[in-house]
Motif scaffolding. Structure first.
Motif, PDB file in Angstrom:
ATOM      1  N   SER A  22     -20.816  -4.840 -27.153  1.00 29.93           N
ATOM      2  CA  SER A  22     -22.418  -4.491 -27.296  1.00 29.93           C
ATOM      3  C   SER A  22     -23.124  -2.791 -26.712  1.00 29.93           C
ATOM      4  N   ALA A  23     -21.275  -2.658 -26.693  1.00 30.14           N
ATOM      5  CA  ALA A  23     -21.146  -0.839 -26.146  1.00 30.14           C
ATOM      6  C   ALA A  23     -21.570   0.028 -27.354  1.00 30.14           C
ATOM      7  N   LYS A  24     -22.647   0.891 -27.177  1.00 26.19           N
ATOM      8  CA  LYS A  24     -23.147   1.724 -27.770  1.00 26.19           C
ATOM      9  C   LYS A  24     -22.874   3.270 -28.255  1.00 26.19           C
ATOM     10  N   ALA A  25     -22.119   3.247 -27.059  1.00 24.12           N
ATOM     11  CA  ALA A  25     -20.691   4.346 -27.433  1.00 24.12           C
ATOM     12  C   ALA A  25     -19.826   4.343 -26.492  1.00 24.12           C
ATOM     13  N   ASP A  50     -26.040   5.103 -16.141  1.00 31.58           N
ATOM     14  CA  ASP A  50     -25.911   3.755 -16.526  1.00 31.58           C
ATOM     15  C   ASP A  50     -25.215   3.646 -17.404  1.00 31.58           C
ATOM     16  N   VAL A  51     -23.635   3.966 -17.382  1.00 29.39           N
ATOM     17  CA  VAL A  51     -22.495   4.328 -17.476  1.00 29.39           C
ATOM     18  C   VAL A  51     -21.299   3.838 -17.105  1.00 29.39           C
ATOM     19  N   LYS A  52     -20.261   2.999 -17.992  1.00 23.86           N
ATOM     20  CA  LYS A  52     -19.407   2.400 -16.682  1.00 23.86           C
ATOM     21  C   LYS A  52     -17.997   2.618 -17.120  1.00 23.86           C
ATOM     22  N   MET A  53     -16.738   2.510 -16.336  1.00 27.45           N
ATOM     23  CA  MET A  53     -15.691   2.683 -16.409  1.00 27.45           C
ATOM     24  C   MET A  53     -14.676   1.755 -16.313  1.00 27.45           C
ATOM     25  N   LYS A  54     -13.799   1.754 -16.930  1.00 31.11           N
ATOM     26  CA  LYS A  54     -12.716   0.587 -17.110  1.00 31.11           C
ATOM     27  C   LYS A  54     -11.204   0.953 -17.288  1.00 31.11           C
ATOM     28  N   VAL A  55     -10.370   0.933 -15.469  1.00 28.15           N
ATOM     29  CA  VAL A  55      -9.267   1.199 -16.158  1.00 28.15           C
ATOM     30  C   VAL A  55      -8.268  -0.169 -16.388  1.00 28.15           C
ATOM     31  N   ILE A  56      -7.845  -0.413 -17.887  1.00 28.53           N
ATOM     32  CA  ILE A  56      -7.274  -1.845 -18.071  1.00 28.53           C
ATOM     33  C   ILE A  56      -6.005  -1.461 -18.903  1.00 28.53           C
ATOM     34  N   LYS A  57      -5.440  -2.479 -19.060  1.00 22.15           N
ATOM     35  CA  LYS A  57      -3.467  -2.422 -19.367  1.00 22.15           C
ATOM     36  C   LYS A  57      -4.357  -1.555 -21.409  1.00 22.15           C
ATOM     37  N   ASN A  58      -3.055  -0.871 -22.521  1.00 27.42           N
ATOM     38  CA  ASN A  58      -3.428  -0.922 -23.167  1.00 27.42           C
ATOM     39  C   ASN A  58      -3.623  -2.366 -24.152  1.00 27.42           C
ATOM     40  N   THR A  59      -2.313  -3.138 -23.681  1.00 26.58           N
ATOM     41  CA  THR A  59      -2.411  -3.495 -24.523  1.00 26.58           C
ATOM     42  C   THR A  59      -3.390  -5.015 -24.273  1.00 26.58           C
ATOM     43  N   TYR A  60      -4.474  -4.689 -22.928  1.00 28.34           N
ATOM     44  CA  TYR A  60      -5.257  -5.846 -23.487  1.00 28.34           C
ATOM     45  C   TYR A  60      -6.257  -4.948 -24.108  1.00 28.34           C
ATOM     46  N   LEU A  61      -6.299  -4.055 -23.921  1.00 26.16           N
ATOM     47  CA  LEU A  61      -7.757  -2.765 -24.723  1.00 26.16           C
ATOM     48  C   LEU A  61      -7.471  -3.107 -25.938  1.00 26.16           C
ATOM     49  N   ARG A  62      -6.412  -3.415 -26.667  1.00 29.13           N
ATOM     50  CA  ARG A  62      -5.917  -3.633 -28.266  1.00 29.13           C
ATOM     51  C   ARG A  62      -6.549  -4.495 -28.446  1.00 29.13           C
ATOM     52  N   THR A  86     -20.811   2.963 -22.758  1.00 28.94           N
ATOM     53  CA  THR A  86     -22.180   2.492 -22.570  1.00 28.94           C
ATOM     54  C   THR A  86     -23.075   1.249 -23.134  1.00 28.94           C
ATOM     55  N   ASP A  87     -24.130   0.318 -23.086  1.00 22.65           N
ATOM     56  CA  ASP A  87     -24.784  -0.181 -24.123  1.00 22.65           C
ATOM     57  C   ASP A  87     -26.217   0.455 -23.778  1.00 22.65           C
ATOM     58  N   ASN A  88     -26.606   1.381 -23.132  1.00 20.58           N
ATOM     59  CA  ASN A  88     -27.530   2.279 -22.769  1.00 20.58           C
ATOM     60  C   ASN A  88     -27.741   2.645 -24.845  1.00 20.58           C
ATOM     61  N   ALA A  89     -28.858   1.958 -25.186  1.00 20.55           N
ATOM     62  CA  ALA A  89     -29.416   2.853 -26.604  1.00 20.55           C
ATOM     63  C   ALA A  89     -30.075   4.082 -26.161  1.00 20.55           C
ATOM     64  N   ASP A  90     -30.826   3.605 -24.914  1.00 15.30           N
ATOM     65  CA  ASP A  90     -31.476   5.213 -25.373  1.00 15.30           C
ATOM     66  C   ASP A  90     -31.254   6.731 -24.600  1.00 15.30           C
ATOM     67  N   ASP A  91     -29.596   6.614 -24.231  1.00 11.96           N
ATOM     68  CA  ASP A  91     -29.408   7.791 -24.288  1.00 11.96           C
ATOM     69  C   ASP A  91     -27.371   7.469 -24.419  1.00 11.96           C
ATOM     70  N   VAL A  92     -26.663   7.598 -25.249  1.00 10.41           N
ATOM     71  CA  VAL A  92     -25.503   7.096 -26.163  1.00 10.41           C
ATOM     72  C   VAL A  92     -25.159   8.212 -25.814  1.00 10.41           C
ATOM     73  N   THR A  93     -25.876   9.556 -25.481  1.00 11.21           N
ATOM     74  CA  THR A  93     -24.729  11.311 -25.289  1.00 11.21           C
ATOM     75  C   THR A  93     -24.682  11.623 -23.719  1.00 11.21           C
ATOM     76  N   GLU A  94     -24.918  10.090 -23.027  1.00  8.03           N
ATOM     77  CA  GLU A  94     -24.806  10.502 -22.106  1.00  8.03           C
ATOM     78  C   GLU A  94     -23.100  10.630 -21.090  1.00  8.03           C
ATOM     79  N   PRO A  95     -22.190   9.507 -21.505  1.00  9.11           N
ATOM     80  CA  PRO A  95     -21.227   9.447 -21.718  1.00  9.11           C
ATOM     81  C   PRO A  95     -20.340  10.950 -22.031  1.00  9.11           C
TER      82      PRO A  95
END
Length: 172
Positions: A22-25, A50-62, A86-95
């Protein structure tokens, strides 16, 4: 590895894959070297916008990227990695704007790459994107542009009205 451990890891991957779908950016960064306070401040600013940050193992990311249908970011899932999205379609530039500001302030942050509305984006494109004002800034600029011609017409009408002789005083 036990079946319970594998199931728990698979659950983490599936949940993150759903968020990525669902992420737009999406931005992938290296944040190693920031203090706890600096990371906390960045996370707060991201959350407030309305921006999220997640730190997760690279293997999980892949694995999550594959499940989400995201291709091309595998090269960025190397070393210490945080995903900002972010899944906010109104402002994808914010992140991009927030991360770019922190990258300028702290030399240790490195933007590795990202995706914008399903298209791969390089570090240079992300920096250009960060220079674009946010939705509120763009709306403000639009209103200013629309007001300028109206303001000029109003000044012209007022100037004509002020220059016109008073008809009531000339009859006597």
């Amino acid at each position: 590895m036990s079946k319970a451990t594998i199931a728990a890891k698979e659950k983490i991957v599936d949940a993150f894959a759903e968020e990525l779908k669902s992420a737009k950016a999406i931005l992938v960064i290296n944040y190693l070297g920031l203090t706890v306070e600096e990371v906390t401040n960045m996370r707060k600013e991201l959350r407030d916008n309305d921006v999220k940050m997640k730190v997760i193992k690279n293997t999980y990311l892949r694995r999550a990227a594959v499940k989400a249908g995201i291709e091309g970011l595998d090269d960025t899932f190397v070393g210490p990695t945080a995903v900002i999205y972010t899944d906010n379609a109104d402002d994808v530039t914010e992140p991009a704007r927030i991360v770019s500001k922190y990258e300028d302030d702290f030399d240790v942050i490195e933007i590795k790459g990202g995706m914008l509305e399903g298209k791969l984006t390089s570090k240079d494109e992300i920096k250009e994107l960060a220079a674009i004002p946010g939705r509120e800034g763009l709306l403000s600029m639009l209103v200013s542009c629309l007001q300028d011609p109206i303001r000029k017409v109003a000044y012209a009408v007022k100037a004509v009205a002020d220059a016109k002789p008073d008809d009531e005083g000339s009859a006597e």
